[in-house]
Design a protein around this motif. Sequence first.
Motif, mmCIF file in Angstrom:
data_model
loop_
_atom_site.group_PDB
_atom_site.id
_atom_site.type_symbol
_atom_site.label_atom_id
_atom_site.label_comp_id
_atom_site.label_asym_id
_atom_site.label_seq_id
_atom_site.Cartn_x
_atom_site.Cartn_y
_atom_site.Cartn_z
ATOM 1 N N ASP A 44 0.839 -1.164 -0.016
ATOM 2 C CA ASP A 44 -0.015 0.087 0.019
ATOM 3 C C ASP A 44 0.814 1.189 -0.130
ATOM 4 O OD1 ASP A 44 -2.245 -1.668 0.194
ATOM 5 O OD2 ASP A 44 -2.547 -1.272 2.088
ATOM 6 N N VAL A 45 1.876 1.198 0.800
ATOM 7 C CA VAL A 45 2.864 2.304 0.645
ATOM 8 C C VAL A 45 3.602 2.630 -0.480
ATOM 9 C CG1 VAL A 45 4.806 3.159 2.180
ATOM 10 C CG2 VAL A 45 3.050 2.433 3.452
ATOM 11 N N LEU A 46 3.923 1.425 -1.159
ATOM 12 C CA LEU A 46 4.707 1.689 -2.138
ATOM 13 C C LEU A 46 3.978 2.251 -3.488
ATOM 14 C CD1 LEU A 46 7.187 -1.279 -1.953
ATOM 15 C CD2 LEU A 46 7.753 1.030 -1.853
ATOM 16 N N ARG A 47 2.700 1.642 -3.369
ATOM 17 C CA ARG A 47 1.534 2.036 -4.440
ATOM 18 C C ARG A 47 1.371 3.495 -4.222
ATOM 19 N NH1 ARG A 47 -1.526 -2.580 -3.152
ATOM 20 N NH2 ARG A 47 -1.279 -4.019 -4.837
ATOM 21 N N ALA A 48 1.318 4.033 -3.001
ATOM 22 C CA ALA A 48 0.979 5.541 -2.723
ATOM 23 C C ALA A 48 1.902 6.491 -3.140
ATOM 24 C CB ALA A 48 0.833 5.595 -1.018
ATOM 25 N N GLY A 49 3.229 5.782 -3.418
ATOM 26 C CA GLY A 49 4.309 6.791 -3.706
ATOM 27 C C GLY A 49 5.399 6.699 -3.145
ATOM 28 N N ALA A 50 5.729 5.701 -2.083
ATOM 29 C CA ALA A 50 7.038 5.947 -1.507
ATOM 30 C C ALA A 50 8.118 5.389 -2.043
ATOM 31 C CB ALA A 50 6.625 5.081 -0.066
ATOM 32 N N ASP A 51 9.188 5.967 -1.695
ATOM 33 C CA ASP A 51 10.281 5.377 -2.428
ATOM 34 C C ASP A 51 11.133 4.531 -1.669
ATOM 35 O OD1 ASP A 51 10.717 7.753 -4.678
ATOM 36 O OD2 ASP A 51 10.161 8.892 -2.939
ATOM 37 N N GLY A 52 10.898 4.144 -0.707
ATOM 38 C CA GLY A 52 11.593 3.208 0.364
ATOM 39 C C GLY A 52 10.723 2.617 1.194
ATOM 40 N N PHE A 53 10.978 1.367 1.771
ATOM 41 C CA PHE A 53 10.268 0.772 2.832
ATOM 42 C C PHE A 53 11.286 -0.190 3.740
ATOM 43 C CE2 PHE A 53 7.512 -1.891 5.016
ATOM 44 C CZ PHE A 53 6.358 -1.332 5.337
ATOM 45 N N LEU A 54 11.445 0.130 4.923
ATOM 46 C CA LEU A 54 12.517 -0.895 5.576
ATOM 47 C C LEU A 54 11.833 -0.999 6.837
ATOM 48 C CD1 LEU A 54 15.835 1.112 4.931
ATOM 49 C CD2 LEU A 54 14.906 -1.099 4.076
ATOM 50 N N PRO A 55 12.020 -2.120 7.547
ATOM 51 C CA PRO A 55 11.700 -2.689 8.803
ATOM 52 C C PRO A 55 12.203 -1.737 9.883
ATOM 53 C CG PRO A 55 13.388 -4.202 8.260
ATOM 54 C CD PRO A 55 12.927 -3.213 6.967
ATOM 55 N N ALA A 56 11.584 -1.703 11.032
ATOM 56 C CA ALA A 56 12.253 -0.587 12.227
ATOM 57 C C ALA A 56 13.476 -1.400 12.814
ATOM 58 C CB ALA A 56 10.976 -0.604 13.170
ATOM 59 N N THR A 57 13.671 -2.698 12.319
ATOM 60 C CA THR A 57 14.903 -3.234 13.083
ATOM 61 C C THR A 57 16.055 -2.943 12.055
ATOM 62 O OG1 THR A 57 14.133 -5.307 11.720
ATOM 63 C CG2 THR A 57 13.620 -5.208 13.979
ATOM 64 N N THR A 58 16.245 -2.264 10.962
ATOM 65 C CA THR A 58 17.021 -1.854 10.016
ATOM 66 C C THR A 58 18.327 -1.061 11.101
ATOM 67 O OG1 THR A 58 15.660 -1.172 8.398
ATOM 68 C CG2 THR A 58 17.801 -0.322 8.337
ATOM 69 N N THR A 59 19.328 -1.633 10.630
ATOM 70 C CA THR A 59 20.712 -1.089 11.474
ATOM 71 C C THR A 59 20.681 0.428 11.139
ATOM 72 O OG1 THR A 59 22.317 -1.613 9.690
ATOM 73 C CG2 THR A 59 21.837 -3.213 11.313
ATOM 74 N N PRO A 60 21.324 1.315 11.897
ATOM 75 C CA PRO A 60 21.950 2.403 11.626
ATOM 76 C C PRO A 60 22.452 2.654 10.404
ATOM 77 C CG PRO A 60 22.121 2.217 14.028
ATOM 78 C CD PRO A 60 21.741 0.817 13.417
ATOM 79 N N ASP A 61 23.470 1.853 10.029
ATOM 80 C CA ASP A 61 24.315 2.144 8.956
ATOM 81 C C ASP A 61 23.543 1.760 7.853
ATOM 82 O OD1 ASP A 61 26.593 2.885 10.007
ATOM 83 O OD2 ASP A 61 27.591 0.688 10.062
ATOM 84 N N ASP A 62 22.378 0.853 7.804
ATOM 85 C CA ASP A 62 21.621 0.582 6.557
ATOM 86 C C ASP A 62 20.814 1.767 6.401
ATOM 87 O OD1 ASP A 62 22.692 -1.927 6.177
ATOM 88 O OD2 ASP A 62 21.097 -3.115 7.177
#
Length: 197
Positions: A96-114
């Motif tokens: 849904d978020v990507l269809r709405a036009g977001a350019d990226g989607f990452l989980p909240a567990t993503t590391t700081p460097d990522d």
Amino acid sequence: MITVLLADPHALHRLGLRTLLTSRPGLTIAGEATTAAETARLDERLRPDVVLLGSGLPATDVTTTVRRLRQTRPPGSAAPRVLVLSSAHRDEHAYDVLRAGADGFLPATTTPDDLVTALSTVAAGNAVVSPRLAGALIHPSATASAPQYRSPRAGWRTSPNANAMSWQPWPPAAPTPRSPHSSPSPRPPSSPTSAES
């Protein structure tokens, strides 16, 4: 310098993101918002390069905010790049978020460097998602809940950080398919070699 607008209702979340991003060269915080409406207002006023929607925002607010960000800037002004951090574990929310036009989607567990790498990737005009979601988008039949979805950015490459994926134009122009019943085109006869007398 990449300017970032942070959006998250939780002060602790915003503090963590602000501390991380201001410690990295090339990133600066343009402003902070706590609601979808405030995010749209600040984006129109501050014109950041990237809007980072934090994991504290409800899923419905995230989708609504992405849509609003695509519509609020004046004509002739480029829409912001939008990167979403999410604690939701449903693929449908990501679609849904990507269809709405977001350019990226990452989980909240993503590391700081990522996360820092993802912000740079998005600001450069590419898009980024987690490897697991990338697999679901490329092979939707492998995920029972995956809808038949095709993004306008239709392909993938591994980003400089191996834990993220970024979109690239794909596939290249395919050759015209040959009928299985057609025979290969005959080659022109080669000229005979002249023998010396």
